[in-house]
Motif scaffolding. Sequence first.
Motif, PDB file in Angstrom:
ATOM      1  N   ILE A 240       1.018  -1.201   0.073  1.00  0.00           N
ATOM      2  CA  ILE A 240      -0.071  -0.043   0.216  1.00  0.00           C
ATOM      3  C   ILE A 240       0.917   1.098   0.057  1.00  0.00           C
ATOM      4  CG2 ILE A 240      -1.644   1.415   1.247  1.00  0.00           C
ATOM      5  CD1 ILE A 240      -3.010  -1.287   2.162  1.00  0.00           C
ATOM      6  N   ARG A 241       0.623   2.065  -0.719  1.00  0.00           N
ATOM      7  CA  ARG A 241       1.467   3.348  -1.129  1.00  0.00           C
ATOM      8  C   ARG A 241       1.599   4.195   0.124  1.00  0.00           C
ATOM      9  NH1 ARG A 241       3.796   5.747  -5.523  1.00  0.00           N
ATOM     10  NH2 ARG A 241       3.566   7.930  -5.987  1.00  0.00           N
ATOM     11  N   SER A 242       0.447   4.696   0.805  1.00  0.00           N
ATOM     12  CA  SER A 242       0.652   5.385   1.883  1.00  0.00           C
ATOM     13  C   SER A 242      -0.386   5.013   3.239  1.00  0.00           C
ATOM     14  CB  SER A 242      -0.122   6.966   1.686  1.00  0.00           C
ATOM     15  OG  SER A 242      -1.562   6.850   1.295  1.00  0.00           O
ATOM     16  N   ILE A 243       0.412   5.401   4.615  1.00  0.00           N
ATOM     17  CA  ILE A 243      -0.208   5.200   5.699  1.00  0.00           C
ATOM     18  C   ILE A 243      -0.673   6.238   6.214  1.00  0.00           C
ATOM     19  CG2 ILE A 243       0.332   4.625   8.096  1.00  0.00           C
ATOM     20  CD1 ILE A 243       0.618   2.252   6.126  1.00  0.00           C
ATOM     21  N   GLU A 244      -2.144   6.441   6.484  1.00  0.00           N
ATOM     22  CA  GLU A 244      -2.627   7.683   6.787  1.00  0.00           C
ATOM     23  C   GLU A 244      -2.912   7.501   8.542  1.00  0.00           C
ATOM     24  OE1 GLU A 244      -3.883   9.865   4.000  1.00  0.00           O
ATOM     25  OE2 GLU A 244      -2.557   8.298   3.435  1.00  0.00           O
ATOM     26  N   HIS A 245      -2.366   8.598   9.101  1.00  0.00           N
ATOM     27  CA  HIS A 245      -2.323   8.777  10.535  1.00  0.00           C
ATOM     28  C   HIS A 245      -1.139   8.188  11.171  1.00  0.00           C
ATOM     29  CE1 HIS A 245      -6.460   9.793   9.403  1.00  0.00           C
ATOM     30  NE2 HIS A 245      -6.890   8.690   9.329  1.00  0.00           N
ATOM     31  N   GLY A 246      -0.983   7.134  11.050  1.00  0.00           N
ATOM     32  CA  GLY A 246       0.353   6.506  11.567  1.00  0.00           C
ATOM     33  C   GLY A 246       0.354   6.717  12.949  1.00  0.00           C
ATOM     34  N   ILE A 247      -0.517   6.336  13.793  1.00  0.00           N
ATOM     35  CA  ILE A 247      -0.533   6.682  15.300  1.00  0.00           C
ATOM     36  C   ILE A 247       0.349   5.724  16.098  1.00  0.00           C
ATOM     37  CG2 ILE A 247      -1.775   6.885  17.486  1.00  0.00           C
ATOM     38  CD1 ILE A 247      -4.121   7.998  15.653  1.00  0.00           C
ATOM     39  N   PRO A 266       0.423  12.299   8.059  1.00  0.00           N
ATOM     40  CA  PRO A 266       0.132  12.322   9.485  1.00  0.00           C
ATOM     41  C   PRO A 266      -1.151  12.734   9.969  1.00  0.00           C
ATOM     42  CG  PRO A 266       2.130  13.398   8.863  1.00  0.00           C
ATOM     43  CD  PRO A 266       1.400  13.428   7.626  1.00  0.00           C
ATOM     44  N   THR A 267      -2.054  13.889   9.342  1.00  0.00           N
ATOM     45  CA  THR A 267      -3.304  14.175   9.689  1.00  0.00           C
ATOM     46  C   THR A 267      -2.931  14.872  11.027  1.00  0.00           C
ATOM     47  OG1 THR A 267      -3.980  12.283  10.560  1.00  0.00           O
ATOM     48  CG2 THR A 267      -4.441  13.024   8.147  1.00  0.00           C
ATOM     49  N   LEU A 268      -2.094  15.570  11.424  1.00  0.00           N
ATOM     50  CA  LEU A 268      -1.918  15.994  13.051  1.00  0.00           C
ATOM     51  C   LEU A 268      -3.001  16.742  13.447  1.00  0.00           C
ATOM     52  CD1 LEU A 268       1.971  16.636  12.565  1.00  0.00           C
ATOM     53  CD2 LEU A 268       0.862  14.747  14.172  1.00  0.00           C
ATOM     54  N   ILE A 269      -3.818  17.406  12.618  1.00  0.00           N
ATOM     55  CA  ILE A 269      -4.682  18.742  13.269  1.00  0.00           C
ATOM     56  C   ILE A 269      -6.020  17.822  13.256  1.00  0.00           C
ATOM     57  CG2 ILE A 269      -3.661  20.608  12.200  1.00  0.00           C
ATOM     58  CD1 ILE A 269      -5.696  20.518   9.982  1.00  0.00           C
ATOM     59  N   ARG A 300       1.809  12.128  17.994  1.00  0.00           N
ATOM     60  CA  ARG A 300       2.894  12.935  17.924  1.00  0.00           C
ATOM     61  C   ARG A 300       4.377  12.468  17.915  1.00  0.00           C
ATOM     62  NH1 ARG A 300       1.932  18.201  17.041  1.00  0.00           N
ATOM     63  NH2 ARG A 300      -0.257  18.900  17.176  1.00  0.00           N
ATOM     64  N   ASP A 301       4.233  11.431  18.798  1.00  0.00           N
ATOM     65  CA  ASP A 301       5.463  10.921  19.147  1.00  0.00           C
ATOM     66  C   ASP A 301       6.047   9.837  17.832  1.00  0.00           C
ATOM     67  OD1 ASP A 301       8.006   9.434  20.851  1.00  0.00           O
ATOM     68  OD2 ASP A 301       6.605   7.897  20.356  1.00  0.00           O
ATOM     69  N   SER A 302       4.997   9.227  17.234  1.00  0.00           N
ATOM     70  CA  SER A 302       5.256   8.592  16.072  1.00  0.00           C
ATOM     71  C   SER A 302       5.627   9.407  14.916  1.00  0.00           C
ATOM     72  CB  SER A 302       4.056   7.650  15.900  1.00  0.00           C
ATOM     73  OG  SER A 302       3.683   6.738  16.791  1.00  0.00           O
ATOM     74  N   ILE A 303       5.053  10.183  14.734  1.00  0.00           N
ATOM     75  CA  ILE A 303       5.257  11.260  13.602  1.00  0.00           C
ATOM     76  C   ILE A 303       6.730  11.795  13.621  1.00  0.00           C
ATOM     77  CG2 ILE A 303       4.578  13.308  12.274  1.00  0.00           C
ATOM     78  CD1 ILE A 303       2.643  10.544  12.343  1.00  0.00           C
ATOM     79  N   SER A 304       7.009  12.266  14.999  1.00  0.00           N
ATOM     80  CA  SER A 304       8.327  12.858  15.200  1.00  0.00           C
ATOM     81  C   SER A 304       9.492  11.785  14.839  1.00  0.00           C
ATOM     82  CB  SER A 304       8.586  13.536  16.639  1.00  0.00           C
ATOM     83  OG  SER A 304       7.620  14.442  16.668  1.00  0.00           O
ATOM     84  N   ARG A 305       9.299  10.546  15.324  1.00  0.00           N
ATOM     85  CA  ARG A 305      10.292   9.616  15.039  1.00  0.00           C
ATOM     86  C   ARG A 305      10.214   9.212  13.577  1.00  0.00           C
ATOM     87  NH1 ARG A 305       9.127   5.278  16.979  1.00  0.00           N
ATOM     88  NH2 ARG A 305       6.984   5.414  17.750  1.00  0.00           N
ATOM     89  N   ALA A 306       9.280   9.246  13.021  1.00  0.00           N
ATOM     90  CA  ALA A 306       9.375   8.859  11.471  1.00  0.00           C
ATOM     91  C   ALA A 306       9.764   9.995  10.576  1.00  0.00           C
ATOM     92  CB  ALA A 306       7.824   8.747  11.018  1.00  0.00           C
ATOM     93  N   ILE A 307       9.630  11.148  10.989  1.00  0.00           N
ATOM     94  CA  ILE A 307      10.224  12.325  10.476  1.00  0.00           C
ATOM     95  C   ILE A 307      11.826  12.129  10.682  1.00  0.00           C
ATOM     96  CG2 ILE A 307      10.801  14.742  10.519  1.00  0.00           C
ATOM     97  CD1 ILE A 307       7.554  15.052  11.178  1.00  0.00           C
ATOM     98  N   LYS A 312       9.011   9.223   4.075  1.00  0.00           N
ATOM     99  CA  LYS A 312       8.442  10.261   3.242  1.00  0.00           C
ATOM    100  C   LYS A 312       7.084  10.738   3.792  1.00  0.00           C
ATOM    101  CE  LYS A 312       8.790   7.893  -0.655  1.00  0.00           C
ATOM    102  NZ  LYS A 312       8.923   7.518  -1.900  1.00  0.00           N
ATOM    103  N   VAL A 313       7.115  12.196   4.208  1.00  0.00           N
ATOM    104  CA  VAL A 313       5.954  12.638   4.733  1.00  0.00           C
ATOM    105  C   VAL A 313       5.261  13.592   3.806  1.00  0.00           C
ATOM    106  CG1 VAL A 313       5.043  14.037   6.609  1.00  0.00           C
ATOM    107  CG2 VAL A 313       6.936  12.158   6.888  1.00  0.00           C
ATOM    108  N   ALA A 314       4.068  13.526   3.589  1.00  0.00           N
ATOM    109  CA  ALA A 314       3.321  14.231   2.729  1.00  0.00           C
ATOM    110  C   ALA A 314       1.876  14.818   3.570  1.00  0.00           C
ATOM    111  CB  ALA A 314       2.544  13.433   1.439  1.00  0.00           C
TER     112      ALA A 314
END
Length: 408
Positions: A240-247, A266-269, A300-307, A312-314
């Motif tokens: 699958i091409r993209s993971i949405e949210h990735g919590i 990420p959909t952080l908002i 937020r912790d997951s997104i920070s570590r992924a960055i 690749k973040v869109a």
Amino acid sequence: MRTVLQGGRVFDGSGADPADADVALENGRIVEIGSSLDGDEVVDCAGSTIVPGFVDSHVHFMADGNLDPAVFQATPFSLNFYLAAERMGRTLASGVTTVREAGGADLGMKEAQTRGVVAGPEMLISITLLSQTGGHGDHWMACGEAVPSFSIPHPGRPTGIVDGPDEMRVKVRELIRAGADVIKVCTSGGVLSPRDDPRHGHFRDDELDVLVTEATAAGKWVMSHAQATDGIKSAVRAGIRSIEHGIYLDDEAIEMMVDRGTYLVPTLIAPMGVLEAADRGVNVPQYAIDKTHQVMEAHRDSISRAIDAGVKVAMGTDSGVIPHGQNLREVHEMVRCGMTPAQALAASTSVAAELLDVLDDRGTIEVGKRADLVVLTGDPFDTATLGDQVGAVFQSGHQVAGAVTIGA
């Protein structure tokens, strides 16, 4: 007519620093980038920065922060489409010129924008999200009935509940027949759904393999609502091409995404939008409030570590959970999670366009590309004020929003 955006700086979407330049537009395309360019019409951009039109990889036009199930219950079915048209225009005015509609919009809505019947971002549509019984797309309640939502089935929007490889094959073909540009699947539970847990993975590998095989055969990508660790890994393994949210990303999931080039949206908002709705008096279901509090810190912790690991973040906002038109808030939230402002702007332009497979046409400011552009009146690296800086929006070379005056 040749229009020149003159006297400003250009952030080209690549992540490089802005540089002084004029941009000439003709027949909906960028035809020249340089200094002291002339045109039939001139936009004075002195003190402003020209950026590519923003690309939001995850929106829902059939909702608008109205998270009270009673709102959907009391809204006439056809009224939803008129409301969506206004939301599309609001999104365009915010500087977003292309979106991936992640569930709700049907082919008629896309055609209305394409034909110029309504103003809005160009849309790639998924039509409905595929969910297992009891999953994120299943709004069944203990009373035995489903809570109304923004994705009520109709002839252009098939039901998304599916179980087993054989049903999955048929459902993907139904969606492609209905006009889907991308297939969306829920490989985990979610926050706003009543009968599941965002920590639990959904669908088995054989179901996902069939999904990706059928989508690939039709030339379509797949996006996955994936919050649970197991659901994220299942989606990545399936291609699958993209993971949405990735919590709930663990180190192995992040490594898998880096190795396979899987995108993260990420959909952080979106969780912020749930709590903001409750604060302004919306009757948000208590289960949604509880699950939002449960996931926010991990998200937020997951997104920070992924960055930090180089995933690749869109940019994608899940607008609809939060009211439309606030899309550029997401850029600042990505900065808060560790991106530089330049990286966050690139994630919101070129990287998102790459995810949507439209980078050859838009997402950067280059000669030959479509003239989807935004004139920002402030410092684009001041991401906290980005939404307030939108002075003019151009889509295919036409000014479609903003107060900047074109003069000869």
